[in-house]
Every structure is written in structure tokens, then in C-alpha cells.
Scaffold this motif. Structure first.
Motif, PDB file in Angstrom:
ATOM      1  N   TYR A  36       0.819  -1.210   0.000  1.00 45.59           N
ATOM      2  CA  TYR A  36       0.000   0.000   0.000  1.00 45.59           C
ATOM      3  C   TYR A  36       0.857   1.265   0.000  1.00 45.59           C
ATOM      4  CZ  TYR A  36      -3.444   3.482   1.373  1.00 45.59           C
ATOM      5  OH  TYR A  36      -4.248   4.596   1.416  1.00 45.59           O
ATOM      6  N   GLY A  37       0.593   2.151  -0.961  1.00 48.39           N
ATOM      7  CA  GLY A  37       1.266   3.436  -1.025  1.00 48.39           C
ATOM      8  C   GLY A  37       2.698   3.382  -1.509  1.00 48.39           C
ATOM      9  N   ILE A  38       3.208   2.182  -1.730  1.00 46.98           N
ATOM     10  CA  ILE A  38       4.564   2.030  -2.283  1.00 46.98           C
ATOM     11  C   ILE A  38       4.442   1.596  -3.735  1.00 46.98           C
ATOM     12  CG2 ILE A  38       6.738   0.757  -2.165  1.00 46.98           C
ATOM     13  CD1 ILE A  38       6.297   0.563   0.875  1.00 46.98           C
ATOM     14  N   SER A  39       3.706   0.523  -3.948  1.00 49.71           N
ATOM     15  CA  SER A  39       3.512   0.037  -5.316  1.00 49.71           C
ATOM     16  C   SER A  39       2.044   0.067  -5.732  1.00 49.71           C
ATOM     17  CB  SER A  39       4.061  -1.384  -5.445  1.00 49.71           C
ATOM     18  OG  SER A  39       3.399  -2.239  -4.524  1.00 49.71           O
ATOM     19  N   THR A  40       1.188   0.585  -4.852  1.00 45.52           N
ATOM     20  CA  THR A  40      -0.225   0.743  -5.197  1.00 45.52           C
ATOM     21  C   THR A  40      -0.625   2.199  -5.009  1.00 45.52           C
ATOM     22  OG1 THR A  40      -1.171   0.460  -2.978  1.00 45.52           O
ATOM     23  CG2 THR A  40      -0.709  -1.553  -4.243  1.00 45.52           C
ATOM     24  N   GLY A  41      -1.781   2.516  -5.556  1.00 45.76           N
ATOM     25  CA  GLY A  41      -2.349   3.831  -5.306  1.00 45.76           C
ATOM     26  C   GLY A  41      -2.791   3.934  -3.853  1.00 45.76           C
ATOM     27  N   LEU A  42      -3.371   5.071  -3.515  1.00 48.19           N
ATOM     28  CA  LEU A  42      -3.815   5.322  -2.145  1.00 48.19           C
ATOM     29  C   LEU A  42      -5.342   5.379  -2.099  1.00 48.19           C
ATOM     30  CD1 LEU A  42      -1.267   8.164  -1.305  1.00 48.19           C
ATOM     31  CD2 LEU A  42      -1.130   5.759  -0.627  1.00 48.19           C
ATOM     32  N   GLY A  43      -5.887   5.144  -0.929  1.00 42.83           N
ATOM     33  CA  GLY A  43      -7.329   5.245  -0.740  1.00 42.83           C
ATOM     34  C   GLY A  43      -8.082   4.299  -1.655  1.00 42.83           C
ATOM     35  N   ALA A  44      -9.047   4.861  -2.418  1.00 44.98           N
ATOM     36  CA  ALA A  44      -9.870   4.057  -3.313  1.00 44.98           C
ATOM     37  C   ALA A  44      -9.043   3.378  -4.407  1.00 44.98           C
ATOM     38  CB  ALA A  44     -10.956   4.926  -3.941  1.00 44.98           C
TER      39      ALA A  44
END
Length: 98
Positions: free
Chosen positions: A31-39
Motif C-alpha cells: 500500500y502506497g509504495i507500489s499501489t495507489g492510495l485510498g480508493a
């Protein structure tokens, strides 16, 4: 006064950075490293999108109202940020802390 970090603090910073680099290099989902944030947490980012995420996250938190801070206030905020980074949870590059 000069702010100096212990060797242990630098080791925590370097270790956290190594973890982030491993996640990115291996294409792991984090999370937040290789993915978007929130939704967008289920959206896996690649290449230039990773840099854009970092930049956009920083810009989304940047704001200012009122009079500029005094030098002492600015230094206090920087010291608090460095103390936070020295916990080894941020994964940022050592050069930013330096």
C-alpha cells in the motif's frame, strides 16, 4: 545547535529504504509504495507512475496559510520530521534526511 543522528538511527533509515527498494524491485504489492492510495489501493503502479505517486502525495499535503514561519519554527518542524524518519518507518532515501 547541530542535529546529529546515531549510527542506529541511520541503520533504521537505511533498512527501511532497502525494504522499499526490494518491494519495488520484486513488483510486490504494498500500500502506497507500489499501489495507489485510498480508493486506488487495488491499482498496482509501475515505472513512472511510482514517481508520480510520490510527487502527487507530497503536493497533496503541501499547503500554507498565514504569515511565513520564523526560522526557529521551520527548524523545529524539520527536526521533528528527522526524528520521525529516524524511527525507520518511512522508507525514504538517506540523502533526504541528510
Amino acid at each position: 545547535a547541530r542535529l546529529e543522528l546515531s549510527a542506529a538511527a541511520w541503520a533504521r533509515i537505511d533498512n527501511a529504504r532497502a525494504i522499499v527498494c526490494r518491494i519495488v524491485a520484486n513488483g510486490e504489492r504494498a500500500y502506497g509504495i507500489s499501489t495507489g492510495l485510498g480508493a486506488l489501493c487495488d491499482v498496482l503502479l509501475e515505472g513512472e507512475q511510482l514517481a508520480e505517486l510520490s510527487r502527487n502525495t507530497l503536493l497533496s499535503h503541501a499547503c500554507g496559510v498565514g504569515e511565513p514561519l520564523r526560522d526557529e519554527q521551520t527548524w523545529a518542524i524539520i527536526c521533528a520530521a528527522v526524528a520521525n524518519y529516524s524511527q525507520g518507518k518511512s522508507g525514504l532515501d538517506r540523502s533526504l534526511v541528510e
